[in-house]
Scaffold this motif. Structure first.
Motif, PDB file in Angstrom:
ATOM      1  N   THR A  87      38.435  50.675  48.678  1.00  0.00           N
ATOM      2  CA  THR A  87      37.654  50.462  48.448  1.00  0.00           C
ATOM      3  C   THR A  87      37.280  48.953  47.782  1.00  0.00           C
ATOM      4  OG1 THR A  87      37.756  51.215  45.866  1.00  0.00           O
ATOM      5  CG2 THR A  87      36.014  52.562  47.509  1.00  0.00           C
ATOM      6  N   ARG A  88      36.245  48.015  46.761  1.00  0.00           N
ATOM      7  CA  ARG A  88      36.317  45.985  46.799  1.00  0.00           C
ATOM      8  C   ARG A  88      36.340  45.960  45.570  1.00  0.00           C
ATOM      9  NH1 ARG A  88      30.858  44.297  49.219  1.00  0.00           N
ATOM     10  NH2 ARG A  88      29.857  46.612  47.951  1.00  0.00           N
ATOM     11  N   ASN A  89      36.358  47.655  44.383  1.00  0.00           N
ATOM     12  CA  ASN A  89      36.529  46.791  43.489  1.00  0.00           C
ATOM     13  C   ASN A  89      37.293  47.680  42.493  1.00  0.00           C
ATOM     14  OD1 ASN A  89      34.616  47.931  41.859  1.00  0.00           O
ATOM     15  ND2 ASN A  89      33.072  46.080  43.136  1.00  0.00           N
ATOM     16  N   ARG A  90      37.082  48.017  41.357  1.00  0.00           N
ATOM     17  CA  ARG A  90      37.480  49.370  40.331  1.00  0.00           C
ATOM     18  C   ARG A  90      36.420  50.322  40.060  1.00  0.00           C
ATOM     19  NH1 ARG A  90      39.419  47.988  33.882  1.00  0.00           N
ATOM     20  NH2 ARG A  90      37.223  46.212  34.326  1.00  0.00           N
TER      21      ARG A  90
ATOM     22  N   ILE B 161      42.632  51.177  44.490  1.00  0.00           N
ATOM     23  CA  ILE B 161      41.193  50.462  45.733  1.00  0.00           C
ATOM     24  C   ILE B 161      41.817  50.848  46.521  1.00  0.00           C
ATOM     25  CG2 ILE B 161      40.188  48.422  45.502  1.00  0.00           C
ATOM     26  CD1 ILE B 161      40.785  47.706  42.413  1.00  0.00           C
TER      27      ILE B 161
ATOM     28  N   GLU C  28      34.033  51.030  42.871  1.00  0.00           N
ATOM     29  CA  GLU C  28      33.579  51.737  43.579  1.00  0.00           C
ATOM     30  C   GLU C  28      35.051  52.776  44.132  1.00  0.00           C
ATOM     31  OE1 GLU C  28      33.120  48.851  46.910  1.00  0.00           O
ATOM     32  OE2 GLU C  28      32.099  47.541  46.099  1.00  0.00           O
TER      33      GLU C  28
ATOM     34  N   LEU D  82      45.009  49.630  39.488  1.00  0.00           N
ATOM     35  CA  LEU D  82      43.990  49.317  40.150  1.00  0.00           C
ATOM     36  C   LEU D  82      44.061  49.233  41.176  1.00  0.00           C
ATOM     37  CD1 LEU D  82      42.121  48.109  36.089  1.00  0.00           C
ATOM     38  CD2 LEU D  82      41.808  50.615  37.661  1.00  0.00           C
ATOM     39  N   SER D  83      44.876  47.507  41.205  1.00  0.00           N
ATOM     40  CA  SER D  83      45.064  47.785  43.116  1.00  0.00           C
ATOM     41  C   SER D  83      45.082  48.981  43.385  1.00  0.00           C
ATOM     42  CB  SER D  83      45.532  46.082  43.045  1.00  0.00           C
ATOM     43  OG  SER D  83      46.480  46.259  43.879  1.00  0.00           O
TER      44      SER D  83
ATOM     45  N   SER E  79      38.802  53.730  32.906  1.00  0.00           N
ATOM     46  CA  SER E  79      37.820  51.817  33.222  1.00  0.00           C
ATOM     47  C   SER E  79      36.266  52.344  33.093  1.00  0.00           C
ATOM     48  CB  SER E  79      38.363  51.363  34.433  1.00  0.00           C
ATOM     49  OG  SER E  79      37.816  52.313  35.842  1.00  0.00           O
TER      50      SER E  79
ATOM     51  N   ARG F 192      46.992  46.404  36.262  1.00  0.00           N
ATOM     52  CA  ARG F 192      46.382  45.687  37.418  1.00  0.00           C
ATOM     53  C   ARG F 192      46.414  46.710  37.817  1.00  0.00           C
ATOM     54  NH1 ARG F 192      46.928  41.748  33.238  1.00  0.00           N
ATOM     55  NH2 ARG F 192      44.833  40.703  33.135  1.00  0.00           N
TER      56      ARG F 192
ATOM     57  N   THR G 107      37.563  46.426  30.168  1.00  0.00           N
ATOM     58  CA  THR G 107      38.276  45.331  30.311  1.00  0.00           C
ATOM     59  C   THR G 107      40.014  46.550  30.393  1.00  0.00           C
ATOM     60  OG1 THR G 107      38.383  44.488  28.133  1.00  0.00           O
ATOM     61  CG2 THR G 107      37.573  44.095  28.605  1.00  0.00           C
TER      62      THR G 107
END
Length: 189
Positions: A173-176, A168, A178, A164-165, A140, A161, A145
């Protein structure tokens, strides 16, 4: 830095520097050509990481002991280095005399680990990410994308997805981006 270190180590009466390489992808060939007793490797190198080179050396030159010397004293890197077959792991901030002594100790079969880093690694615990979550985070980088990652790793976009979820959540963390930054900081990637 490499040249200065080689010069200083070469001044030790019982240590002979037989090769120096600037890129990680030259390590294995140099080791197979020069047959050193100890390979002194950094982690982050162009071409191939020192950790990947250590794993290959374990298979192709098992008589060569690996000592990792790095600026990146992270518990995750220590754990990965030991899994790759390294016989030692030191941080670059120590005196060259300590490094020379570590090389001698590794030659006798000892495992040498920076004491402060060993304590940090024990308290940090294992990497919570699965190998596939690490792969997805690595893929990533550079604004890739979900579709790019899926294509590169031969996965469906929904699977990417999900990975990644999960990564995270595990990194808190809050997003990929981070999550990737945290995983790199911990030495998990």
């Amino acid at each position: 830095m490499r040249g200065a270190l080689a010069l200083l180590l070469g001044m030790e009466p019982d240590i002979k520097v037989v090769a120096q390489v600037a890129a990680g992808d030259a390590i294995v060939d140099a080791a197979l050509t020069h047959r050193p007793d100890v390979a002194l490797l950094d982690i982050e190198l162009p071409g191939m990481s020192g950790l990947d080179a250590a794993a290959i050396l374990r298979e192709q030159a098992p008589e060569c002991r690996v000592l990792i010397l790095t600026t990146f004293g992270r518990p995750g890197y220590l754990r990965r280095a030991m899994e790759a077959g390294a016989a030692g792991f030191l941080v670059k901030d120590g005196p060259v005399e300590d490094l020379a002594e570590a090389i001698r100790r590794v030659l006798t079969g000892e495992t040498v680990i920076d004491p402060a880093l060993a304590a940090a690694a024990l308290s940090a615990g294992p990497n919570p990410l699965t190998a596939r979550e690490c792969d997805v985070l690595k893929a990533s980088t550079d604004g890739a994308t979900v579709a790019d990652i899926a294509s590169k790793l031969h996965l469906s976009e929904s699977t990417v997805r999900n990975y990644l979820s999960s990564a995270i959540g595990k990194t808190g963390t809050r997003n990929r981006m981070e999550a990737m930054r945290e995983a790199r900081q911990q030495g998990w990637l």
